[in-house]
Design a protein around this motif. Structure first.
Motif, PDB file in Angstrom:
ATOM      1  N   VAL A 165       5.915   3.663   9.208  1.00  0.00           N
ATOM      2  CA  VAL A 165       6.800   2.602   8.270  1.00  0.00           C
ATOM      3  C   VAL A 165       6.542   1.921   7.035  1.00  0.00           C
ATOM      4  N   ILE A 166       5.874   1.278   7.496  1.00  0.00           N
ATOM      5  CA  ILE A 166       4.700  -0.111   6.403  1.00  0.00           C
ATOM      6  C   ILE A 166       4.445   0.656   5.318  1.00  0.00           C
ATOM      7  N   PHE A 167       4.052   1.707   5.618  1.00  0.00           N
ATOM      8  CA  PHE A 167       2.909   2.800   4.889  1.00  0.00           C
ATOM      9  C   PHE A 167       4.277   3.208   3.674  1.00  0.00           C
ATOM     10  N   THR A 168       4.890   3.654   4.068  1.00  0.00           N
ATOM     11  CA  THR A 168       6.278   4.180   3.641  1.00  0.00           C
ATOM     12  C   THR A 168       7.691   3.695   2.642  1.00  0.00           C
ATOM     13  N   VAL A 169       7.583   2.497   3.154  1.00  0.00           N
ATOM     14  CA  VAL A 169       8.368   1.241   2.475  1.00  0.00           C
ATOM     15  C   VAL A 169       7.648   0.449   1.107  1.00  0.00           C
ATOM     16  N   VAL A 170       6.341  -0.050   1.916  1.00  0.00           N
ATOM     17  CA  VAL A 170       5.364   0.034  -0.035  1.00  0.00           C
ATOM     18  C   VAL A 170       5.140   1.171  -1.038  1.00  0.00           C
ATOM     19  N   GLY A 171       4.577   2.488   0.077  1.00  0.00           N
ATOM     20  CA  GLY A 171       4.327   3.173  -1.384  1.00  0.00           C
ATOM     21  C   GLY A 171       5.814   4.170  -1.586  1.00  0.00           C
ATOM     22  N   LEU A 172       6.724   4.056  -1.353  1.00  0.00           N
ATOM     23  CA  LEU A 172       7.879   4.551  -1.821  1.00  0.00           C
ATOM     24  C   LEU A 172       8.675   3.347  -2.388  1.00  0.00           C
ATOM     25  N   GLY A 173       8.690   2.737  -2.070  1.00  0.00           N
ATOM     26  CA  GLY A 173       9.298   1.705  -2.869  1.00  0.00           C
ATOM     27  C   GLY A 173       8.785   1.108  -4.554  1.00  0.00           C
TER      28      GLY A 173
END
Length: 545
Positions: free
Chosen positions: A92-100
């Motif tokens: 989730v953290i990886f997705t928030v940073v990368g996708l954001g």
């Protein structure tokens, strides 16, 4: 009357979708059919429902998450806890940073906080949709359990990250230390509140039932109210309502291992919860379809903010976000697996193995659903200074489109990836089943012999041979029919045999269940196997009653 008519129409749509997927010439997941029906109801007939996100979260999310926590195999949950936590929190953290970062780069009109909020709300996965898609293709049970465990926890982590990002967008400030402490509080307090609330309610219920008896209807109604009580209790202390509902379900499964509920209550309760789950899941996707026309109109109205006049750019953005989600998930799963393999090898353990095909299947299985829709619709209308929340309609449209795209891609790709895949046999599950059946039979035989001695001593005027014959027949097959000889023409003797058979058989069933619950509490068999075998015994006792 309008509300009643709309509710009736949605339930009819849910029923119609169940029939439609069986008559369609191609395999189409039920959620996609339900979304299409919802869009037809709103777009063609103009009967859509204006969705209130907070009300939606309260009515739909607690019971469904509670049921998932209740029924998910706990043995697999704890066995694969490291993998589940990596997916539920690390991914989730990886997705928030990368996708954001990708969203802000791709659409500069979307501010950083809003981009992170959108990335956070599309990070939770929906196991309901995955189950519907994989119903006709083999998904390894262990992989499915990991996906279910991930979805139980990433709902909370995704929503917490979403709320922090929205708060940063509204106030214009963000503190990592404060956000970390807040996250720890909402997570720990949510788990404690949910588990504690369920323990208190079930303990009071069991104490009352032991003293005054059990009313199945009241027991079932109480089980329906527990998730809402845990959800509201967590809200009072500003903890995670999502995790509270999940923890309440997990605690409910442990409370059930006491075996204090009657067979009739368990059978009726299972039927009620299965019906409720089917209805709520269906209505959620019908509601999503009903929101689509308004969501699309709102997004087209703000498409000029992106610097493009063609509304087809909206679809391009949604496809790009969906592709990025799948790639980020694939990368995380692959790297996580490599680390697990090297760690296991260093400790001399057998390293877990998975082909690229299976990793791709796990990546596609990250389908988005109800949590994403309900969360994104809670975006505020205005900022702290009274100005309009930037790109709100665009964010809602992109999130809704990502849900649909993920469903379509998974429904097409997953069956092809899983078709022909060699699924290892569940030898451990079968071994536990054998153990459960053997232990239940031994306990039943002991109980029959004990009850037989009691009956003979309590009725010295009756021929002991009558009791012995009936007991022998029940022991041979442990079915009531075996105790009723067809050739006996003496009606009085046959009725007596029936009465003896029922007493002995009920005693055997009760002893078998107690033994199964004991084995489950000692973790000699999984709660899943225990629930499966106990249900068969409950149905036998219900037929006797």
């Amino acid at each position: 009357m309008d509300a009643l008519g709309i509710s009736f129409a949605m339930l009819l749509a849910v029923i119609a979708s169940a029939f439609a997927v069986r008559v369609l010439p191609v395999a189409v997941p039920v959620p996609l059919v339900q979304i299409a029906m919802g869009a037809v109801i709103a777009g063609v007939f103009g009967r859509g429902v204006r969705l209130e996100p907070e009300l939606f979260m309260l009515l739909f999310i607690p019971p469904l998450l509670f049921l998932d926590g209740w029924r998910i195999p706990k043995e697999g949950l704890f066995r694969d806890r490291a993998t589940i936590l990596e997916l539920a929190f690390g991914l989730v953290i990886f997705t928030v940073v990368g996708l954001g970062a990708l969203i802000h780069w791709m659409i500069p009109a979307v501010p950083w906080p809003v981009a992170f909020a959108l990335a956070a709300i599309v990070s939770p996965t929906d196991p309901v949709a995955v189950s519907a898609i994989t119903a006709r293709v083999p998904m390894p049970a262990r992989v499915m359990h990991i996906l279910e465990g991930e979805s139980l926890l990433n709902d909370a982590s995704g929503l917490v990250a979403f709320r922090f990002a929205v708060a940063a967008a509204v106030t214009g400030s963000f503190s990592l230390a404060s956000a970390t402490l807040s996250f720890l509080w909402v997570a720990v307090a949510g788990l404690a509140v949910g588990a504690g609330f369920t323990w208190l309610v079930t303990a009071a219920r069991d104490r009352f039932s032991r003293r005054f008896g059990e009313e199945p209807g009241a027991q079932i109604l109480m089980s329906l109210l527990i998730p809402f009580g845990a959800y509201e209790a967590a809200a009072l202390v500003h903890a995670s309502e999502i995790l509270a509902a999940v923890a309440a379900g997990v605690m409910m499964s442990y409370a059930e291992l006491s075996g204090r509920a009657s067979a009739v209550t368990r059978v009726q309760r299972t039927a009620v919860w299965n019906t409720l789950q089917f209805a709520l899941n269906g209505i959620m996707f019908v509601l999503l379809g009903e929101q689509l026309p308004d969501i699309f109109r709102g997004a087209v109205g703000v498409v000029e903010q992106t610097g493009h006049e063609n509304p087809w750019w909206l679809l391009a953005y949604a496809l790009a976000i969906s592709a990025a989600l799948a790639l980020l998930r694939f990368a995380w799963v692959w790297v996580s697996l490599q680390i697990s393999m090297r760690t296991a090898a260093r400790h001399g353990r057998q390293a877990p193995k998975a082909s690229l095909r299976m990793i791709a299947a796990v990546s596609l299985a990250g389908v988005r659903g109800a949590i994403t829709l309900a969360g994104v619709l809670t975006l505020p209308v205005a900022l702290a200074d009274g100005s309009a929340f930037p790109a709100r309609d665009l964010a809602i449209f992109l999130a809704a489109t990502v849900i649909i795209v993920s469903l379509i891609v998974a429904s097409i790709g997953l069956p092809r990836l899983l078709n022909g895949l060699e699924v290892p046999p569940e030898t451990e599950h079968h071994a536990q089943q054998d153990l459960a059946h053997q232990a239940a039979r031994r306990a039943g035989i002991v109980a029959i012999e004990k009850k037989l001695r009691q009956l003979v001593e309590a009725h010295p005027q009756t021929d002991p041979q009558l009791y012995t014959e009936v007991a022998s027949r029940i022991i041979e097959s442990l079915t009531p029919q075996a105790a009723l000889p067809e050739g006996d023409t003496d009606a009085a003797r046959r009725d007596k045999q029936r009465a003896i058979a029922q007493v002995l058989h009920v005693a055997a069933l009760q002893a078998s269940r107690e033994e199964l619950f004991r084995l489950a509490r000692r973790r000699e068999i999984s709660d899943e196997v225990c629930r499966e075998v106990v249900r068969k015994l409950d149905l036998q006792e219900a037929r006797l009653a």
